[in-house]
Design a protein around this motif. Sequence first.
Motif, short mmCIF file in Angstrom:
data_model
loop_
_atom_site.label_atom_id
_atom_site.label_comp_id
_atom_site.label_asym_id
_atom_site.label_seq_id
_atom_site.Cartn_x
_atom_site.Cartn_y
_atom_site.Cartn_z
N ARG A 77 0.84 -1.20 0.00
CA ARG A 77 0.00 0.00 0.00
C ARG A 77 0.87 1.25 0.00
O ARG A 77 0.63 2.20 -0.75
N GLU B 135 -5.77 4.34 -10.45
CA GLU B 135 -6.33 3.12 -11.03
C GLU B 135 -5.28 2.35 -11.83
O GLU B 135 -5.22 1.12 -11.80
N PHE C 105 -2.58 0.95 -9.10
CA PHE C 105 -3.16 -0.14 -8.30
C PHE C 105 -3.37 -1.36 -9.18
O PHE C 105 -3.14 -2.49 -8.74
N LEU D 260 -6.61 -4.16 -7.45
CA LEU D 260 -8.00 -3.79 -7.18
C LEU D 260 -8.94 -4.99 -7.26
O LEU D 260 -10.09 -4.91 -6.82
N ARG E 226 -10.05 -3.30 -2.79
CA ARG E 226 -11.17 -2.55 -3.36
C ARG E 226 -12.05 -1.95 -2.27
O ARG E 226 -12.53 -0.82 -2.39
N TRP F 153 -8.67 -0.07 0.80
CA TRP F 153 -7.58 0.82 0.37
C TRP F 153 -8.04 1.86 -0.63
O TRP F 153 -7.62 3.01 -0.57
N TRP F 154 -8.82 1.42 -1.60
CA TRP F 154 -9.21 2.35 -2.67
C TRP F 154 -10.03 3.52 -2.13
O TRP F 154 -9.74 4.68 -2.46
#
Length: 962
Positions: free
Chosen positions: A726, A757, A760, A764, A770, A773-774
């Motif tokens: 991360r 996007e 990642f 994802l 999803r 973290w997102w």
Amino acid sequence: FLPTRRSGRALIEAFLRRSGGRPLILPRIVPLGDVEEDTLELTGEWGAGEIEGGGEIPPAIPPLRRDLLLSKLIVDWHRKRRQTPPPPEQALLFAGELARLIDQVHTEGLFFDRLADLVPEDLAEHWQITLDFLHIVVDQWPEILAREGCVDPAHRRNLLLDAQAKAWQLRPPQDLVIAAGSTGSIPATARLLSAIARLPNGAVVLPGLDTSLDAESWAALDDTHPQFNLARLLARLEINREDVEDWPAPDVPDSAPARARLISDAMRPAETSDAWVALRSEPAAIAGVARIDCPTPREEAGVIALLMRESLETDHKRAALITPDRDLARRVAAELSRYGIDVDDSGGVALAQTPPAVFLRLTADMIAGKCAPVPFVAALKHPLAGGGAEPSAFRALAREFEKAALRGPRPASGFSGLRAALRESLRASETCDAKSKKRLKAWLDGIEKPAKAFTKLIARKQVPLRDLLAAHIAFTETMAASDSESGGARLWAGDAGEALADLLAELMEAAADALQDFGPISGTDYPALLETAMRGRFVRPKYGRHPRLFIWGLLEARLQHVDRVILSSLNEGTWPLAPPVDPWMSRPMRVKFGLPPPERRIGLSAHDFAEGFCAPEVFLTRAARVEGQPTVPSRWLLRLDAALAPDQKIPRATRYLDWLETLESPQRIVPVPAPAPKPAPALRPRKFSVTEVETLIRDPYAIFAKKILRLAPLDPLDADPGAAERGSFIHDILDQFIRLNPELPEDSHTRLIALGEQIFGDALAHPGVRAFWWPRFLRIAGWFLETERNRRSNGIAVLATETKGILEIPVEGGFVMLTGKADRIDRIPGGLAILDYKTGAVPSAKQVRAGLAPQLPLEAAIAAAGKFENVAPGPVAELVYVHLTGRDPPGDVMVLDAESLEMTPDQLAARTVADLSRLLGRYADPNTPYRSRPRPMFARKMGDYDHLARVKEWSAGLGDDA
């Protein structure tokens, strides 16, 4: 006639002991619970007219075939109601429960057409739906049985037993016929016992009939009483209890009368339990009885093993553990192995847990899981895995492949994904030579080739089960082959291999015909279906292992006698078991239908307990806590305590717990010193990163392991992106965004999200990324852009991001290279600002001042010396931690300037370099050891090398911080 095959074997052994080993012509011994036509004496006179519809008794339908056919009915019922049918493995589970209900109905001599008498209108909607479902065994199942030319197993047993009873009514045998040990709980068995009792040379031997219980209590017996089934049998035989004689056995020691009276009084029905007040049990009643309450099942197993081992000290003494708890039985067997004792556990081992079955399940999971790392490694590191090579060499290559291609995030699916991961790993590897690369590729080829047919079938949405089984068996046999044995010879060897082969043959036969109606299944459902088919199958040793020690379940213990009996797992809910929940009928429905109440099983368990309690020497054991939860003593222990006189108690044999503690306690504990390796100067590192300096301060042993032993921690298998990943994602996103957008355009937010996007990427697809973290990144993005605009409005300019630098640190005898990578360097009024993005914990200003977090001060020293790429030298005015959490608030900026540091950043940098020079100088000395956690209060909670340093062995007493 005896209740079980086990009691039949025990009788054979008793004859052999009686004869002193001389050859004997034994009587014909028939197990009532598993009766077969060839074991009965059926003459032609009982034949056609005695069986409904005429002809011979049809064979029993094979269990798996029945389950598969019932599964088809279950699936069809859901489809007719326009409901989503259960997956095949659940349908098979439901079919097993339905088959048990069918057998129970046949056992009690009932008929399913009585379902109509239950009046669905009077029941809740749930039960109305259940009754509608049960009509499949009324309307469709008899037709299927007729088409198959079979009957249900319980029905066939009833027909055989009734046929035997009728045959002997027509022509009574002149030889002696004895039925021993049965309580007649099955009506057909009771009818046969009634016929035997009326033969000229017939005898029925009742197990443990209580002739001392008073008439009032006998009349009040309920289903939970140990004498309930015997009372029903005597009523069926039309015999008074007083007319039953004791079996003449002058050479067999009788149970102590006082003990028998005690257990009789303890088991009194509730209506007459007030007699306990006036009871005065004799001291002889508890002579030879002891009780042991253990803390947990682990201690209980250890104590039981000691009790059994102790009995071997006396010649010819035999001991048995009687327990319904299969987990405890396995524990005791394992504990006895420490004494070199291989004991016979009559309950056996679940087939699904035996090595051949485990390997078969793992190969199915491996292909169905598209070679995902965990099932792939689990299958190919199994002891039976050989792949045509020497097994240990094959598994060594599996471990090598695991390290090369499977550690870290999951590769793409299938063998193609494994190949791509292997190529990428080998391309990046600096240690793997060409020979090793070729060997790993050939190893993977050797697995992929035989797996092709199975892989192709299991990927299909509709495939016949028979084809799947054949392909799976062929693949598994290939994987089980070694360089000296075929796969079949290794896979099907021994009791477990034979049992697995029998199951698969039965499943193949059932799949050949029954599944023409059942229909194809999805390949992805196959592993679960295979595992479900193994449920209820056990592997039992063909021959006893130890001649004097035994582990018995309740059924196996019936009619067997030893000198020392250990009655264990005496907790409520285990012995007796809680009444099972009937998935098909409520209690009122069962009563109206004619099925016995669930409590009748408690009565059978109570009878087993009472029989075991009358052994010459008895130990009662239980665990006070199971899986961390307190337990309640069995009702029979409480009843015994209530039936004893106030001044009497069953003795507590605590000495065995003391012995176990002594056995497991070391004679002395030798303190283990913390590791302090002193490598030669030539081996000591001469290059450090700024982050490794902090490790050198907090845990020098980690530097020794990493840079001298060159050991790197392995990533987990099939790892979800962790905290480190991360942080890398956030760093990469902000670095590229600032490089690509130096002026912060109006659509900066859109660009930042799109870049996120992109970076990642495949991560994802992980649900945790999803879901957690997102959304956090989205909050970080908004906060970062707002903060960045404020900084730039104050005249701050970005000079570099992710820039590298090198600084030479003078030490005695030369220099040590210090490397660093600054997340970001800004130009601010007054000099330079060194920024560090932190997604984890941020050190305090006090830690930075004390030198425990030297990363930013050292980067400041590199910047002041002009050693960062593309950054001119200059004074450092600020050290900045940008804390990015994505929570509320999404981020925070901690500025360390001259005021918070109590000195200028340049002064702190100079002091840190001087301290580092002295520290590195000490470690250049060959007499300076690399200690593990020299400052435990400053060490991290868990380090990558703590297990290698064996911290838990030497850090006892250092407190939680250690």
